[in-house]
Motif scaffolding. Sequence first.
Motif, PDB file in Angstrom:
ATOM      1  N   MET A  17       0.854  -1.208   0.000  1.00 12.19           N
ATOM      2  CA  MET A  17       0.000   0.000   0.000  1.00 12.19           C
ATOM      3  C   MET A  17       0.880   1.245   0.000  1.00 12.19           C
ATOM      4  SD  MET A  17      -2.965   1.031   2.706  1.00 12.19           S
ATOM      5  CE  MET A  17      -2.045   2.152   3.722  1.00 12.19           C
ATOM      6  N   ALA A  18       0.529   2.191  -0.867  1.00 12.96           N
ATOM      7  CA  ALA A  18       1.329   3.414  -0.932  1.00 12.96           C
ATOM      8  C   ALA A  18       1.187   4.188   0.377  1.00 12.96           C
ATOM      9  CB  ALA A  18       0.834   4.257  -2.089  1.00 12.96           C
ATOM     10  N   SER A  19       2.276   4.865   0.764  1.00  9.05           N
ATOM     11  CA  SER A  19       2.229   5.588   2.033  1.00  9.05           C
ATOM     12  C   SER A  19       1.271   6.777   1.934  1.00  9.05           C
ATOM     13  CB  SER A  19       3.624   6.074   2.382  1.00  9.05           C
ATOM     14  OG  SER A  19       3.917   7.198   1.594  1.00  9.05           O
ATOM     15  N   LEU A  20       0.948   7.294   3.107  1.00 10.74           N
ATOM     16  CA  LEU A  20       0.021   8.432   3.165  1.00 10.74           C
ATOM     17  C   LEU A  20       0.605   9.633   2.419  1.00 10.74           C
ATOM     18  CD1 LEU A  20      -2.677   8.556   4.498  1.00 10.74           C
ATOM     19  CD2 LEU A  20      -1.626   9.440   6.566  1.00 10.74           C
ATOM     20  N   VAL A  21       1.934   9.809   2.542  1.00 11.35           N
ATOM     21  CA  VAL A  21       2.598  10.925   1.851  1.00 11.35           C
ATOM     22  C   VAL A  21       2.422  10.760   0.348  1.00 11.35           C
ATOM     23  CG1 VAL A  21       4.818  12.050   1.403  1.00 11.35           C
ATOM     24  CG2 VAL A  21       4.290  11.234   3.694  1.00 11.35           C
ATOM     25  N   GLU A  22       2.641   9.535  -0.137  1.00 11.72           N
ATOM     26  CA  GLU A  22       2.502   9.287  -1.574  1.00 11.72           C
ATOM     27  C   GLU A  22       1.075   9.568  -2.034  1.00 11.72           C
ATOM     28  OE1 GLU A  22       4.569   8.839  -4.052  1.00 11.72           O
ATOM     29  OE2 GLU A  22       6.064   9.179  -2.507  1.00 11.72           O
ATOM     30  N   ARG A  23       0.109   9.153  -1.220  1.00 14.08           N
ATOM     31  CA  ARG A  23      -1.299   9.375  -1.587  1.00 14.08           C
ATOM     32  C   ARG A  23      -1.598  10.863  -1.662  1.00 14.08           C
ATOM     33  NH1 ARG A  23      -3.751   5.357   2.722  1.00 14.08           N
ATOM     34  NH2 ARG A  23      -5.649   6.557   2.508  1.00 14.08           N
ATOM     35  N   TYR A  24      -1.037  11.621  -0.711  1.00 14.37           N
ATOM     36  CA  TYR A  24      -1.260  13.074  -0.701  1.00 14.37           C
ATOM     37  C   TYR A  24      -0.621  13.720  -1.938  1.00 14.37           C
ATOM     38  CZ  TYR A  24      -1.318  17.903   0.959  1.00 14.37           C
ATOM     39  OH  TYR A  24      -1.528  19.250   1.061  1.00 14.37           O
ATOM     40  N   VAL A  25       0.660  13.368  -2.155  1.00 12.06           N
ATOM     41  CA  VAL A  25       1.400  13.946  -3.286  1.00 12.06           C
ATOM     42  C   VAL A  25       0.698  13.598  -4.603  1.00 12.06           C
ATOM     43  CG1 VAL A  25       3.587  13.771  -4.552  1.00 12.06           C
ATOM     44  CG2 VAL A  25       3.614  13.995  -2.081  1.00 12.06           C
ATOM     45  N   HIS A  26       0.230  12.361  -4.701  1.00 14.84           N
ATOM     46  CA  HIS A  26      -0.457  11.912  -5.910  1.00 14.84           C
ATOM     47  C   HIS A  26      -1.736  12.731  -6.151  1.00 14.84           C
ATOM     48  CE1 HIS A  26      -1.623   9.026  -8.982  1.00 14.84           C
ATOM     49  NE2 HIS A  26      -2.832   8.999  -8.457  1.00 14.84           N
ATOM     50  N   GLN A  27      -2.467  12.997  -5.081  1.00 13.25           N
ATOM     51  CA  GLN A  27      -3.702  13.780  -5.198  1.00 13.25           C
ATOM     52  C   GLN A  27      -3.399  15.205  -5.653  1.00 13.25           C
ATOM     53  OE1 GLN A  27      -7.153  13.352  -4.850  1.00 13.25           O
ATOM     54  NE2 GLN A  27      -6.446  11.291  -5.221  1.00 13.25           N
ATOM     55  N   VAL A  28      -2.360  15.810  -5.070  1.00  9.41           N
ATOM     56  CA  VAL A  28      -1.993  17.174  -5.487  1.00  9.41           C
ATOM     57  C   VAL A  28      -1.644  17.152  -6.978  1.00  9.41           C
ATOM     58  CG1 VAL A  28      -0.350  19.071  -5.184  1.00  9.41           C
ATOM     59  CG2 VAL A  28      -1.163  17.835  -3.186  1.00  9.41           C
ATOM     60  N   GLY A  29      -0.835  16.153  -7.363  1.00  5.72           N
ATOM     61  CA  GLY A  29      -0.411  16.027  -8.762  1.00  5.72           C
ATOM     62  C   GLY A  29      -1.592  15.909  -9.716  1.00  5.72           C
ATOM     63  N   ASN A  30      -2.642  15.231  -9.268  1.00  7.61           N
ATOM     64  CA  ASN A  30      -3.827  15.043 -10.106  1.00  7.61           C
ATOM     65  C   ASN A  30      -4.453  16.363 -10.525  1.00  7.61           C
ATOM     66  OD1 ASN A  30      -3.867  12.341 -10.292  1.00  7.61           O
ATOM     67  ND2 ASN A  30      -5.337  12.001  -8.647  1.00  7.61           N
ATOM     68  N   TYR A  31      -4.302  17.370  -9.690  1.00  4.93           N
ATOM     69  CA  TYR A  31      -4.925  18.669  -9.980  1.00  4.93           C
ATOM     70  C   TYR A  31      -3.977  19.616 -10.726  1.00  4.93           C
ATOM     71  CZ  TYR A  31      -8.423  17.246  -6.526  1.00  4.93           C
ATOM     72  OH  TYR A  31      -9.398  16.581  -5.852  1.00  4.93           O
ATOM     73  N   LEU A  32      -2.767  19.155 -11.024  1.00  8.16           N
ATOM     74  CA  LEU A  32      -1.781  20.039 -11.663  1.00  8.16           C
ATOM     75  C   LEU A  32      -1.641  19.728 -13.147  1.00  8.16           C
ATOM     76  CD1 LEU A  32       0.984  19.910  -8.926  1.00  8.16           C
ATOM     77  CD2 LEU A  32      -0.318  21.932  -9.557  1.00  8.16           C
ATOM     78  N   PRO A  33      -1.194  20.724 -13.933  1.00  6.33           N
ATOM     79  CA  PRO A  33      -0.947  20.440 -15.345  1.00  6.33           C
ATOM     80  C   PRO A  33       0.159  19.388 -15.497  1.00  6.33           C
ATOM     81  CG  PRO A  33      -0.725  22.803 -14.870  1.00  6.33           C
ATOM     82  CD  PRO A  33      -0.904  22.110 -13.571  1.00  6.33           C
ATOM     83  N   GLN A  34       0.028  18.564 -16.515  1.00  7.77           N
ATOM     84  CA  GLN A  34       0.947  17.448 -16.740  1.00  7.77           C
ATOM     85  C   GLN A  34       2.417  17.889 -16.717  1.00  7.77           C
ATOM     86  OE1 GLN A  34      -0.256  14.161 -17.366  1.00  7.77           O
ATOM     87  NE2 GLN A  34       1.877  13.597 -17.086  1.00  7.77           N
ATOM     88  N   LYS A  35       2.722  19.040 -17.360  1.00  6.46           N
ATOM     89  CA  LYS A  35       4.136  19.421 -17.514  1.00  6.46           C
ATOM     90  C   LYS A  35       4.787  19.787 -16.169  1.00  6.46           C
ATOM     91  CE  LYS A  35       2.976  24.142 -18.692  1.00  6.46           C
ATOM     92  NZ  LYS A  35       3.206  25.328 -19.332  1.00  6.46           N
ATOM     93  N   GLU A  36       3.979  20.173 -15.193  1.00  7.09           N
ATOM     94  CA  GLU A  36       4.545  20.567 -13.904  1.00  7.09           C
ATOM     95  C   GLU A  36       4.488  19.449 -12.868  1.00  7.09           C
ATOM     96  OE1 GLU A  36       3.595  24.215 -12.026  1.00  7.09           O
ATOM     97  OE2 GLU A  36       2.986  25.142 -13.900  1.00  7.09           O
ATOM     98  N   ARG A  37       3.686  18.443 -13.165  1.00 11.04           N
ATOM     99  CA  ARG A  37       3.334  17.448 -12.152  1.00 11.04           C
ATOM    100  C   ARG A  37       4.539  16.770 -11.491  1.00 11.04           C
ATOM    101  NH1 ARG A  37      -1.216  13.710 -14.248  1.00 11.04           N
ATOM    102  NH2 ARG A  37      -2.265  15.721 -14.331  1.00 11.04           N
TER     103      ARG A  37
END
Lengths: 315, 115
Positions: A1-21
């Motif tokens: 299972m991915a860590s809580l930090v990874e889940r948070y970072v992944h969620q933030v990334g989901n809302y960002l433009p691909q080139k900056e993610r």
Amino acid sequence: MASLVERYVHQVGNYLPQKERAEVEAELRSQIQDQLEDRYGESPSATETALVLAELGEPRQMAVSYSGEQYLVGPDLYPTMRMVLRHGWVLVPSIVVFLSVFGALISVRQTNVVNLFFESFGAILQATLWFSATVVAFFAILEHSDVKVNKKKPTFDPLKLPKIDDPRVVDRFEAASGVAAGTFFSLIFLYFLRVGGLTLTFDLTNQVDIIPVPIAWLMLLIVLSFSMNALHLITLIRDFWSAGFWAAQTVFEVLGMVCLYFVLYKPILERLLIANPSLADLVWVVNAPEIIVAVGAIITLLGRGSKLVKLWNTP
Amino acid sequence: MTDATEQLNALRLELRRGVVVLAVLSQLDTARYGYSLIQQLTEKGLDIEEGTLYPLLRRLEKQGLLESEWEVGEARPRKYYKISPLGQEVLSTLKAEWFEAAEMMRKILRGDPNG
């Protein structure tokens, strides 16, 4: 299972433009780890991690800060707008399909099933675009006016962050288009039941050239179509796939293929062979209905089976 | 939260916004990573939230006021920020304006008759 930090970072990334993610994700990950290490040492507990993440704030809010706070609809209103859009994207196509088919039935203009399909598809695109544009415009006006809504925001709980690659996540586009297509075909099958067989002419007053089909299989197909639609709708409302629902959907799909064999492929082949008896010499033509159903069933079982296993293993 | 408190918070936030940029630029004459900068600012009395600072660093970098470099030789990769030559220019101008504005505000708020 991915860590809580990874889940948070992944969620933030989901809302960002691909080139900056990738860059922002790497930066944020390292900064959170610095903070965790400074406060709680090298192995922080889930509760300690959640505390740090809660201080950082909701992933969407964080992503908005990274994008320079230039948004049409801000983080306060966005969840409400998304909810309205999601419900609309399910309802609008179904209503448009229903109106198109119903309109064709009561219209004096003669049409056929193929035309009706393309007309309905065009109408769905048009109506969905209009609906989306209207909703976004409404929320954008609300955002930039002084009206305050949703003052009491629920507290952000990092422990409830969605897991990365969670098999329970619903592909809403797939589910919504499934409902729209399901409604269309359910209504068409109902029409076939009403006229007693397959036909391309969509006119109750002038029924010609009907290919008779076994009514029991046609009725089963209609029941399956409506059942699949109901499953899709309930899943959209619940917003997650369960192993039971996924298994039921798979069984319905495979059964639907068997029904299609009796209701569509076999009668059409028989009609084709009557019109062109020479085709009976071609083995692959004669066996085409069986091949289509077998290949379709194998692809469905393989494609859906892997997700079913994952769902089964997800607590 | 009452409307007055809410309003006060919004005004405070607005007042701090410019100050934070100035404070960040002033501390980056030597390269620092995000969390160490937060600690440095906190030591000097400026509490800044992580959720505010991290995106701000990236924005300042985009504007060309900061330069960054990934340091991969440590236990884990860290991004270090340092003020750029353009940032230096902007900082010295902003500093002069800050002192001028602070003096002016002091006179206004204290009701200095020579102000």
